[in-house]
Design a protein around this motif. Structure first.
Motif, PDB file in Angstrom:
ATOM      1  N   THR A 398      21.536 -37.604   0.317  1.00  0.00           N
ATOM      2  CA  THR A 398      22.218 -36.924   1.229  1.00  0.00           C
ATOM      3  C   THR A 398      20.989 -35.981   2.032  1.00  0.00           C
ATOM      4  O   THR A 398      19.878 -35.941   1.551  1.00  0.00           O
ATOM      5  CB  THR A 398      23.088 -35.771   0.836  1.00  0.00           C
ATOM      6  OG1 THR A 398      22.341 -34.997  -0.305  1.00  0.00           O
ATOM      7  CG2 THR A 398      24.324 -36.366   0.171  1.00  0.00           C
ATOM      8  N   ASN A 403      27.311 -34.308   6.384  1.00  0.00           N
ATOM      9  CA  ASN A 403      28.208 -34.869   5.464  1.00  0.00           C
ATOM     10  C   ASN A 403      28.141 -36.337   5.068  1.00  0.00           C
ATOM     11  O   ASN A 403      28.990 -36.919   4.318  1.00  0.00           O
ATOM     12  CB  ASN A 403      29.618 -34.644   5.816  1.00  0.00           C
ATOM     13  CG  ASN A 403      30.131 -33.127   5.815  1.00  0.00           C
ATOM     14  OD1 ASN A 403      29.771 -32.298   5.206  1.00  0.00           O
ATOM     15  ND2 ASN A 403      30.941 -32.948   7.203  1.00  0.00           N
ATOM     16  N   LYS A 536      30.194 -42.126   5.870  1.00  0.00           N
ATOM     17  CA  LYS A 536      30.439 -40.969   5.925  1.00  0.00           C
ATOM     18  C   LYS A 536      31.558 -40.486   4.866  1.00  0.00           C
ATOM     19  O   LYS A 536      32.579 -41.042   4.804  1.00  0.00           O
ATOM     20  CB  LYS A 536      30.810 -40.090   7.068  1.00  0.00           C
ATOM     21  CG  LYS A 536      31.017 -38.650   7.124  1.00  0.00           C
ATOM     22  CD  LYS A 536      31.268 -38.420   8.574  1.00  0.00           C
ATOM     23  CE  LYS A 536      31.605 -37.037   8.704  1.00  0.00           C
ATOM     24  NZ  LYS A 536      31.878 -36.224  10.204  1.00  0.00           N
ATOM     25  N   GLU A 538      34.436 -37.544   3.344  1.00  0.00           N
ATOM     26  CA  GLU A 538      34.903 -36.302   3.586  1.00  0.00           C
ATOM     27  C   GLU A 538      35.217 -35.635   2.339  1.00  0.00           C
ATOM     28  O   GLU A 538      35.220 -36.252   1.224  1.00  0.00           O
ATOM     29  CB  GLU A 538      36.435 -36.863   4.084  1.00  0.00           C
ATOM     30  CG  GLU A 538      36.468 -37.428   5.588  1.00  0.00           C
ATOM     31  CD  GLU A 538      37.784 -37.801   6.135  1.00  0.00           C
ATOM     32  OE1 GLU A 538      38.762 -37.245   5.400  1.00  0.00           O
ATOM     33  OE2 GLU A 538      37.788 -37.987   7.199  1.00  0.00           O
ATOM     34  N   ASN A 539      34.708 -34.273   2.668  1.00  0.00           N
ATOM     35  CA  ASN A 539      34.725 -33.437   1.387  1.00  0.00           C
ATOM     36  C   ASN A 539      33.953 -33.596   0.354  1.00  0.00           C
ATOM     37  O   ASN A 539      34.162 -33.200  -0.695  1.00  0.00           O
ATOM     38  CB  ASN A 539      36.388 -33.164   0.908  1.00  0.00           C
ATOM     39  CG  ASN A 539      37.211 -32.677   2.096  1.00  0.00           C
ATOM     40  OD1 ASN A 539      36.836 -32.064   2.918  1.00  0.00           O
ATOM     41  ND2 ASN A 539      38.152 -33.362   2.412  1.00  0.00           N
ATOM     42  N   GLU A 541      30.726 -33.159  -0.434  1.00  0.00           N
ATOM     43  CA  GLU A 541      29.848 -31.849  -0.810  1.00  0.00           C
ATOM     44  C   GLU A 541      30.646 -30.977  -1.860  1.00  0.00           C
ATOM     45  O   GLU A 541      30.384 -30.679  -2.785  1.00  0.00           O
ATOM     46  CB  GLU A 541      29.473 -31.139   0.253  1.00  0.00           C
ATOM     47  CG  GLU A 541      28.474 -31.822   1.088  1.00  0.00           C
ATOM     48  CD  GLU A 541      27.408 -32.443   0.476  1.00  0.00           C
ATOM     49  OE1 GLU A 541      26.890 -31.709  -0.438  1.00  0.00           O
ATOM     50  OE2 GLU A 541      26.739 -33.390   0.842  1.00  0.00           O
TER      51      GLU A 541
END
Length: 856
Positions: A398, A403, A536, A538-539, A541
Motif C-alpha cells: 500500500t 485506498n 482498489k 473498499e474499507n 484499511e
C-alpha cells in the motif's frame, strides 16, 4: 447412556474450527463476533483476492480448481458423530438407523425421493454421518422434526457430537492407544479432545468387568489396562483463553472420563510438567502423542464462515505463521522420542501449513531429528491430495493515503528482496508486510538426504468429498532436540542483512532484478481486463487495522519462548546480529484471558474415614483404589462432592499444583452429600452420581445393587418421580420395588443388562436410585429422563410425574384455599361491623363518625 446411563450437560460442541479472526477463535462460524444484519445466504461468496491466490498460487490444475472453488461457495452439509464408549455408540447408532432413516427414506419432495442422512465412508463403523438435505425440506416434514429432536436430546446426553467431518480427521491420524499420555495443545471447543479421550479409554468398561470377575483383562490390542482393567493413559486438554477453556470443560465433562485434565496456558510456552523423582534429579513428563490443531486464518471454513468471503487477505496467514511455528516447536520439544505429533489447520494456505512444517523440522535439526510420516494407511477411504512441495506467497503493498492495494506473488525470498529494493528506489513510500520471512517459502534442500518430503502431508479440499478445507501432517520425533532457534516474527533485521549483502555484491543484471509479481507472472491475464491482483479495496484499511488490533491482543508481540525446565533446549528469537528491539511495555492481559477463580484440587488420604465409610456402605471391593478421591476446597475436606481421578492425573496434579500450572478441570463426580433431615439415621448420607456410577459399579457387591429386567419397570421409574414404596404393603415398580423392600434408606445401584427380545434392552445401563422411607426415585434429572424415554421408548413429548411436587402443590393449594376462605370470612365480618356502626350512628341522630374498618 454412555458412561453414566444418560450423561448430563448441554448440547455438544458444534464442531467449529479455529479461524483466528479476533477474540473468539472457536466461534462455530469461524470468526469473531458476527455482526451481520443480512442473511448468510445473501452474502456474496466472492473475494477477488482470495480467488486469485488459490487460482494462481500453484495449488491445483485449472479444471480441478474450478471444481474446488464451486464447492467452496456452497453450503456445508450437516454432520455428526456417535460418541462415548464404542459399544454405547454402536447401540445408539442402531436406534437411529432403525427408527429415523426408514421414515426419511420413504418421503418424496416435488416428486423426487428425499436423500436421508448417510454414513461418511472415510470413517469406520458408520459412526460419522452427514446430511445434505435442503433446509426447506427439513422444515416441512415431520420425520425431520423427530430426527432433529433425537439429535438435540442425544447431543445433550453426550451420545452425539455435532462436529464437522474434516474436524474429525486429526485424532484418527494420531493413532492413540489406551495407556498413552496425550496432549491436545489448542483444544477448545473440545470435539477433538472428546475423540482422543475415547481412544485413551478404549473398551475399558468391558476389561474392568473382566478384572472385577477375576478374569485377566486381555491387552492384545496394544493398550495398557494394567490398572485392574482400567486404562493407565491420560489426556491433557489445553487452551489459552479462559472463556474457550470454559467451553472445553463443558464439552469434556459430558464424557465422564477420570483420565483427563484441562489446563489454561499459552500453547507456545506450555510449561513443563514435573514428575516425582527418587534420584534427586528433576524429571518432566513427555507425551506419547500430541495434537497441535493450531489457530489459523480458517479460509477452509468459507462454506460456513461468512467472514472469510468479506475479509480474506494474505496477511492473515503471514501474521499467524510465527505463532503456529512456535506452538509446533514447543509440541515437538515435549514429545517422547518415537512419539507422534499431528499438526492441523482448517486453512488451505501453505504459509500456515507446509511452510510451518518445514520451518519446524529445520529448527529441530532436520530430518534426522524429526520426520514426516507417510499416513496413506490412515483412514484409507479418505479422499486427499498430497502436500505441496512448491508454492507461491502473496503479499499486498500500500501507499499511505491511498485506498488502493497492489497484490504480488513471489516464488522465493530473493524475489521478494529484489522487489522490495526496487520499490525503495522507485516508490519508497510503498509499504509491504513485515511478516513475510524466508521460512514461508518452499525449503531448498542441498541434497536428497536433507530434503523434507512435504508430499507426505495431507490436503483435504472441499470438492473431494463435500467437506470444508483442511490440512494434516503427522510428525515423528526420531531423536532429542538439543538446540533450536526460531527467527523473529518480523523481517526488518533480515531485510537489513539482505540490503547490506546486496550493496557489497556485484550489481545484478536486469533479469535478476525483475519483480516476481502479478505483472511478471507466467499465468496470462484475461484480455481486456486489469490484473485481478491489482485493484482498489473498499474499507480495507479499517479491516486491516481491526485485524491487527485483535491479533496484537491475542498473541505475544515477540516470538521468544522462555527457557523451560525440561532437558531439551527451548527456542529463542534469533537476533541475526541485529540490534535488540527496545523493551516493550508489559500489557496486562484482558480479564477474559486470565483465570477467573482459583480451583483447588486436594486429594483425600487412602485411610480417610469418610471414604472408607461410604465405600463400605456401598459394598465396594477393597481392590478399588482408595487414594484417588479428590475434593475441590482449600481445606481438603469431604464436604459436598467427591471426585475420582486416575492415578497419573493424581500424580501430575499433586506434583504441579504449586508450580504455576493452571488446572481448571479434573475428576469425575462419584458422590454428593445428601442433605436430608433424617441423615443421622443413615450410615452413609451420600448419593451416587450418574457421572461416575459406572466407574464404581463393577466393584460393588450385591448389598446396594438392584437389578431391573423389565422395560415396563424402567418406564415406570422414568415417567414417575418418587413412586410409593412403603416398608410394608403394595407398590407398582415391579422387581425393583421387591428388591428395595428390605434395603435401608440410602442410595443404590440399578443394574440393567443388555438383553434380546421385544422386552430387552439394547445396551447395558447403570443408574443411581435413592431408597426413601416411603418411596424410591431414580437420581436422573428431567432432561435426561426425557432423553432416555425418547431413546428407549420413542416417547416424543413425555410428561414426567413428580409425586412429591404434586403432593407439595396440593398441600400449598389447600393452604391457599384455607387462607382465601379465612380472608373472605374476615371481609364479611368487617362489612357487617361497618353496617352495624352506620346503623348505630343513625340512631344517635347527629351522624357520628363511623369507625375506620380494616379491609381484608
Amino acid at each position: 447412556m454412555g458412561r453414566g446411563g444418560s450423561r448430563g450437560g448441554g448440547r455438544g460442541g458444534r464442531g467449529g474450527r479455529k479461524p483466528f479472526r479476533g477474540g473468539n477463535k472457536n466461534n462455530f462460524r469461524g470468526g469473531g463476533r458476527d455482526n451481520r444484519t443480512e442473511s448468510w445466504t445473501d452474502i456474496p461468496r466472492q473475494n477477488e483476492l482470495f480467488e486469485s491466490y488459490y487460482r494462481m498460487g500453484g495449488f491445483l490444475e485449472e479444471e480441478e480448481f474450478e471444481q474446488m472453488w464451486k464447492a467452496l461457495a456452497t453450503d456445508l452439509p450437516n454432520s455428526f458423530r456417535f460418541t462415548g464408549t464404542k459399544s454405547d455408540a454402536l447401540a445408539v447408532r442402531e436406534i437411529f438407523k432403525e427408527r429415523y432413516i426408514p421414515a426419511i427414506t420413504a418421503m418424496d419432495f416435488e416428486g423426487q425421493p428425499v436423500e436421508p442422512p448417510k454414513p461418511v465412508e472415510a470413517f469406520p463403523d458408520e459412526l460419522v454421518w452427514d446430511m445434505k438435505t435442503h433446509k426447506k425440506i427439513v422444515r416441512r416434514y415431520a420425520p425431520f422434526a423427530d430426527f432433529q429432536k433425537f439429535l438435540v436430546a442425544e447431543a445433550a446426553s453426550g451420545n452425539i457430537s455435532r462436529q464437522e467431518v474434516v474436524s474429525m480427521i486429526p485424532p484418527h491420524f494420531l493413532d492413540v492407544k489406551p495407556g498413552m499420555v496425550v496432549l491436545d495443545m489448542c483444544a477448545a471447543p473440545g470435539s477433538k479432545s472428546a475423540q482422543l479421550a475415547e481412544m485413551i479409554h478404549g473398551d475399558e468398561e468391558e476389561r474392568v468387568q473382566k478384572a472385577a470377575n477375576n478374569e485377566s483383562p486381555n491387552t492384545d490390542d496394544g493398550g495398557d489396562y494394567s490398572d485392574d482393567g482400567r486404562s493407565t493413559g491420560l489426556l491433557i486438554a489445553n487452551d489459552t483463553d479462559y472463556k474457550r477453556a470454559g467451553m472445553l470443560v463443558h464439552q469434556v465433562k459430558r464424557l465422564n472420563f477420570p483420565n483427563l485434565i484441562v489446563t489454561q496456558h499459552d500453547a507456545s510456552i506450555f510449561p513443563s510438567i514435573e514428575l516425582p523423582s527418587t534420584s534427586g534429579k528433576k524429571q518432566y513428563l513427555k507425551f506419547d502423542r500430541i495434537l497441535a490443531d493450531v489457530p489459523c486464518s480458517g479460509d477452509g471454513t468459507a462454506r460456513k464462515n461468512p467472514n472469510v468471503w468479506g475479509k480474506w487477505t494474505p496477511k492473515d496467514g503471514l501474521g499467524l505463521h510465527n505463532l503456529q511455528l512456535r506452538i509446533l516447536f514447543r509440541g515437538l520439544q515435549m514429545l517422547k522420542k518415537g512419539g507422534r505429533l499431528v499438526y492441523s489447520t482448517c486453512s488451505m494456505n501453505p504459509t500456515e501449513n507446509e511452510a510451518v512444517i518445514s520451518a519446524a523440522i529445520q529448527a529441530c535439526g532436520g530430518v534426522t531429528k524429526v520426520q514426516l510420516v507417510d499416513c496413506s494407511d490412515h483412514l484409507p477411504k479418505l479422499k486427499r491430495k498430497p502436500g505441496l512441495t512448491k508454492w507461491k506467497i502473496m503479499d499486498t503493498s500500500t501507499v499511505p493515503g491511498s485506498n488502493e492495494k497492489t497484490a504480488h506473488l513471489f516464488t522465493n525470498w530473493d524475489a521478494f528482496v529484489k522487489a522490495k529494493a526496487k520499490y525503495e528506489k522507485e516508490e519508497p513510500e510503498r509499504v509491504f508486510s513485515n511478516k513475510l520471512v524466508p521460512e514461508v517459502f518452499p525449503p531448498v534442500a542441498t541434497s536428497e538426504e536433507e530434503r523434507i518430503p512435504l508430499e507426505r502431508c495431507v490436503r483435504v479440499y472441499p470438492h473431494l468429498q463435500d467437506t470444508g478445507g483442511f490440512f494434516i501432517a503427522v510428525l515423528e520425533k526420531l531423536d532429542d532436540i538439543k538446540v533450536g532457534q526460531l527467527r523473529a516474527s518480523n523481517n526488518e533485521a533480515i531485510l537489513r542483512e539482505a540490503k547490506a549483502e546486496s550493496e557489497s555484491a556485484t550489481p545484478a543484471n536486469k533479469d535478476e532484478m525483475e519483480i516476481d509479481s502479478t505483472e511478471q507472472t507466467e499465468e496470462p491475464t484475461p484480455a481486456g481486463n486489469q490484473s485481478p491482483l491489482k485493484r482498489k479495496l473498499e474499507n480495507t484499511e479499517d479491516a486491516d487495522a481491526e485485524a491487527k488490533r485483535t491479533k496484537t491482543e491475542d498473541t505475544p508481540a515477540e516470538p521468544t519462548v522462555p527457557k523451560t525446565e525440561d532437558q531439551e533446549e527451548t527456542p529463542a528469537a534469533a537476533t541475526n546480529g541485529s540490534t535488540p528491539a527496545p523493551t516493550k511495555e508489559v500489557v496486562k492481559p484482558k480479564p477474559e484471558q486470565q483465570s477467573q477463580s482459583k480451583e483447588f484440587f486436594e486429594y483425600l488420604p487412602a485411610d480417610d474415614p469418610n471414604i472408607n465409610q461410604i465405600l463400605d456402605f456401598f459394598g465396594i471391593s477393597p481392590r478399588f483404589p482408595r487414594d484417588r478421591f479428590m475434593v475441590k476446597n482449600k481445606e481438603g475436606l469431604a464436604l459436598n462432592k467427591l471426585y475420582y481421578t486416575s492415578a497419573l492425573a493424581k500424580t501430575i496434579i499433586s506434583a504441579n499444583k504449586h508450580r504455576g500450572m493452571k488446572f481448571i478441570h479434573c475428576g469425575v463426580i462419584v458422590f454428593v452429600a445428601h442433605k436430608i433431615k433424617d441423615k443421622d439415621l443413615m450410615r452413609a448420607p451420600w448419593r451416587l452420581q450418574n457421572e461416575g456410577i459406572r466407574i464404581l459399579e463393577p466393584w460393588a457387591n450385591n448389598q446396594r445393587v438392584v437389578t431391573c429386567t423389565s422395560k415396563a419397570t424402567l418406564y415406570k421409574l422414568l415417567i414417575e418421580m418418587f413412586p410409593k414404596l412403603p416398608k410394608e404393603g403394595g407398590h407398582d415398580i415391579g422387581e425393583v420395588g421387591d428388591q428395595l423392600q428390605d434395603k435401608e434408606i440410602g442410595c443404590c445401584f440399578v443394574r440393567i443388562e443388555k438383553s434380546e427380545g421385544e422386552d430387552g434392552f439394547p445396551f447395558r445401563m447403570v443408574l443411581p436410585l435413592w431408597r426413601h422411607p416411603g418411596s424410591a426415585n431414580l437420581m436422573v434429572d428431567k432432561d435426561d429422563r426425557k432423553a432416555m424415554l425418547l431413546r428407549l421408548f420413542n416417547e416424543k413429548d413425555p410428561v414426567i410425574k413428580n409425586h412429591v411436587a404434586e403432593k407439595a402443590k396440593a398441600v400449598q393449594d389447600a393452604k391457599d384455599a384455607e387462607e382465601a376462605e379465612e380472608a373472605e370470612r374476615e371481609l364479611v365480618e368487617a362489612k357487617e361491623e361497618e353496617a352495624d356502626a352506620t346503623a348505630d350512628a343513625g340512631e344517635d341522630g347527629e351522624g357520628a363518625a363511623a369507625p375506620a374498618v380494616e379491609q381484608a
